[in-house]
Design an enzyme around this catalytic site. Structure first.
Site, PDB file in Angstrom:
ATOM      1  N   HIS A  32     124.563 -43.517  16.291  1.00  0.00           N
ATOM      2  CA  HIS A  32     123.803 -43.604  17.555  1.00  0.00           C
ATOM      3  C   HIS A  32     122.976 -44.888  17.662  1.00  0.00           C
ATOM      4  CE1 HIS A  32     124.989 -39.591  18.663  1.00  0.00           C
ATOM      5  NE2 HIS A  32     124.368 -39.022  17.630  1.00  0.00           N
ATOM      6  N   ASP A  64     132.364 -36.950  14.407  1.00  0.00           N
ATOM      7  CA  ASP A  64     131.068 -36.277  14.551  1.00  0.00           C
ATOM      8  C   ASP A  64     131.071 -35.529  15.896  1.00  0.00           C
ATOM      9  OD1 ASP A  64     127.987 -36.684  13.382  1.00  0.00           O
ATOM     10  OD2 ASP A  64     128.043 -36.343  15.555  1.00  0.00           O
ATOM     11  N   ASP A 122     129.171 -31.921  11.967  1.00  0.00           N
ATOM     12  CA  ASP A 122     128.415 -31.011  12.833  1.00  0.00           C
ATOM     13  C   ASP A 122     129.278 -30.349  13.901  1.00  0.00           C
ATOM     14  OD1 ASP A 122     128.650 -33.569  13.858  1.00  0.00           O
ATOM     15  OD2 ASP A 122     126.504 -33.870  14.185  1.00  0.00           O
ATOM     16  N   HIS A 146     128.891 -35.345  18.067  1.00  0.00           N
ATOM     17  CA  HIS A 146     128.226 -36.104  19.128  1.00  0.00           C
ATOM     18  C   HIS A 146     128.981 -37.408  19.408  1.00  0.00           C
ATOM     19  CE1 HIS A 146     125.014 -33.697  17.109  1.00  0.00           C
ATOM     20  NE2 HIS A 146     124.712 -33.421  18.369  1.00  0.00           N
TER      21      HIS A 146
END
Ligand SMILES: [Zn+2]
Length: 284
Positions: free
Chosen positions: A113, A150, A229, A152
């Protein structure tokens, strides 16, 4: 056989109640050691110059002084040094992959991120994008396929590699979800948004054709943002992958026979050590 790079110094910071917790590295380190993948310390020590390959001039200093504001991403004393250790793992894994050994960097903080001048979502330096940039600096013309599994969207990575020659980027992620981007593809960045509740079989049915598009760009090396995740028991997201899905993802990456390395991103369940081990069963 594969090689794992880790440094337990990266398990020495943390905020009480924060999901991005020290056990992620310390317990996974223990588990991989028991499984015959005892980690080594990084072979390359990252410097400020490495961080500056993609980040702005004042970015590392702002990590040191805590001169940033992101509710998810706290300032810690010495965080610039810890972020550089995490980057060292990614650089070492990239170098090891290029020399022919599939590798994993088991470090924290994660990175996908983080943007040019931005810490975000538990991330300070974009370890994977920096490792890719350093590989291209070492070997001009090297083509890199980035795969981010991931849960996200890898928004920071996308912002750093969008339009970059020789790089193709794939992110599969739950959507909508933090950070809110990744609903559509852009240029060399292929995004596959997935609805909440997507299970392992449905995930892989989306993964395979999208990964095929990355392979069609004929990468020389695969760089993998390995977040765990999307696991069904993860406390902060809603996909339903099980442990074996990560092994199958690892095997799909490995069956290309391409040089490859992975960098730990997210994954907040107590089962993280088992998930990483399962992934390596396929990936190495
Ligand atoms: Zn994540």
């Amino acid at each position: 056989m594969g090689k794992v790079f880790s440094d337990l110094k990266t398990a020495r910071y943390g905020a009480s109640g924060h999901p991005e917790a020290p056990f992620r590295v310390s317990r996974t380190h223990e588990r991989l050691t028991a499984a015959g993948h005892a980690p080594s310390l990084p072979s390359i020590a990252a410097t400020a110059e490495d961080a500056a390959l993609l980040h702005g001039e004042g970015h590392l200093a702002s990590i040191r002084t805590g001169a940033f504001l992101d509710a998810d991403t706290p300032a810690f004393p010495g965080m610039d040094e810890i972020a550089l250790i995490s980057l060292s793992g990614a650089l070492s894994a990239g170098s090891s992959a290029l020399a022919g050994e599939a590798s994993l960097s088991l470090m924290r903080p994660p990175g996908h991120h983080a943007g040019k001048d931005r810490v975000a979502g538990f991330c300070y330096l974009n370890n994977l994008a920096l490792a890719a940039a350093r590989l291209q600096k070492t070997k001009p013309g090297l083509k890199i396929g980035i795969v981010d599994f991931d849960v996200h969207h890898g928004d920071g990575t996308q912002s750093l590699v969008l339009g970059r020659p020789g790089v193709s980027f794939l992110s599969l992620h739950q959507f909508p979800l933090y950070p809110g981007t990744g609903g559509e593809s852009a240029g060399n960045c292929l995004n596959v948004p997935l609805p909440e509740g997507t299970d392992g079989d449905r995930y892989l049915r989306s993964f395979e054709p999208a990964f095929g598009k990355i392979l069609a760009t004929k990468p020389d090396i695969l760089a993998v943002s390995a977040g765990f995740d999307a696991y069904k028991e993860d406390p902060i997201a809603g996909l339903k992958l099980d442990k074996t899905t990560f092994k199958r993802i690892g095997a799909l990456l490995a069956q290309t026979k391409l040089p490859r390395f992975a960098v730990l991103e997210g994954g907040y369940s107590e089962d993280l050590p088992l998930l990483v081990e399962s992934f390596l069963d396929g990936f190495f």
